[in-house]
Design a protein around this motif. Structure first.
Motif, PDB file in Angstrom:
ATOM      1  N   SER A  60       0.867  -1.180   0.000  1.00 19.95           N
ATOM      2  CA  SER A  60       0.000   0.000   0.000  1.00 19.95           C
ATOM      3  C   SER A  60       0.897   1.220   0.000  1.00 19.95           C
ATOM      4  N   ASN A 101      -3.577   2.739  -2.811  1.00 17.92           N
ATOM      5  CA  ASN A 101      -2.429   3.412  -3.403  1.00 17.92           C
ATOM      6  C   ASN A 101      -2.881   4.790  -3.867  1.00 17.92           C
ATOM      7  N   THR A 127      -2.815   5.813  -7.790  1.00 18.01           N
ATOM      8  CA  THR A 127      -3.508   5.080  -8.842  1.00 18.01           C
ATOM      9  C   THR A 127      -4.292   5.997  -9.783  1.00 18.01           C
ATOM     10  N   LEU A 167      -3.742  -4.292  -6.839  1.00 12.90           N
ATOM     11  CA  LEU A 167      -3.361  -2.912  -6.610  1.00 12.90           C
ATOM     12  C   LEU A 167      -2.169  -2.558  -7.492  1.00 12.90           C
TER      13      LEU A 167
END
Length: 282
Positions: free
Chosen positions: A12, A209, A212, A238
């Motif tokens: 993350s 994230n 993104t 992700l």
């Protein structure tokens, strides 16, 4: 000397604030994966460094992080610093897996041995901070939480031997561009994810994230890959770093293998891999 230069993913990533030095404060979880470039290093009498790689777009001059790592270390060595570094690229370039940073760190670690400098890990990390924010992590060997510019490390539960599919379709994303456009987080969410991981959970609602949105505007395929992962039973999918690499965490190796077989011919880079504790060779 031959070395495996392992890649990472960001489980993350949260972008918190702009720093006075022009960088950003982040909060992220860095994880080694069993995907690596192969690096071969040999001493020469050239008094300089020769970087060899057949991959298109791979820089071989002073802009390469390998060159910068060599240049930063040679001032501590009294002998002839000439070396030839050959890189067999497996990881995509400029893709959020830290390939260049990893290459740099493993070459610095190798030169530390070849030149008998006897520098500690911490000394190498300190030298490498001015080369790139990701470089210090690649002297580590496990899952770590990283704050600040990305090299203030904090121990956390280690993650190993979970099936991960990694996909990149060759789209390159400029990290400085993404940072210039990213929306700063309004709340700090990482503690919730770490609490969940400590309970042994992999729940997609805790993974995120911040980059993104911006990166997927540059490379819309990022969202397509994430959807493909979820359609094939990924527990979490992700983007890693600033992209454009996407990873999927699966509940079983059979699910991961199935997704690999169905997607390996659809995208340019598809790695059927796992989370690891990194060990350097050499």
């Amino acid at each position: 000397m031959k070395i495996k230069s392992y890649g990472k993913i960001n489980l993350s990533l949260e972008v918190l604030s702009k720093r006075d030095d022009g960088f950003h404060n982040i909060d992220t979880i860095m994880q080694f994966v069993d995907v690596y470039d192969e690096v071969e290093i040999e001493s020469t009498n050239s008094n300089t460094i020769e970087i060899v790689c057949d991959e298109e777009g791979f820089p071989k001059d002073e802009t390469n992080l390998i060159y910068k790592g060599w240049d930063a270390l040679k001032v501590f060595y009294d002998g002839n610093p000439g070396v030839r570094v050959k890189v067999l690229k497996n990881m995509p370039i400029a893709a959020g897996m830290g390939g260049g940073s990893s290459n740099c760190a493993c070459v610095m670690e190798a030169l530390n041995k070849i030149w008998k400098l006897s520098f500690s890990k911490e000394k190498l990390q300190e030298i490498s901070k001015n080369i790139g924010s990701d470089v210090p992590y690649f002297f580590e060997n496990k899952t770590l939480r990283a704050k600040g510019r990305g090299f203030d490390f904090y121990d956390m539960i280690e993650i190993e031997d979970i099936p991960i599919l990694i996909i990149n379709n060759g789209c390159k994303v400029s990290t400085p561009y993404v940072y210039s456009k990213v929306e700063l987080s309004k709340e700090e969410k990482m503690d919730k994810l770490i609490d969940s991981l400590n309970r042994g959970e992999i729940k997609k609602e805790f993974f995120f994230n911040s980059m993104t949105k911006v990166s997927s505007e540059v490379c819309p395929e990022i969202l397509d890959i994430i959807k493909d992962m979820y359609d094939l039973n990924a527990k979490v999918s992700l983007m890693s770093g600033s992209g454009s690499t996407v990873f999927g965490i699966f509940g079983s190796y059979s699910d991961c293998n199935n997704a690999y077989n169905l997607l390996k011919d659809k995208y340019r880079y598809v790695f059927n891999t796992k989370a690891i504790r990194r060990e350097y060779e050499g």
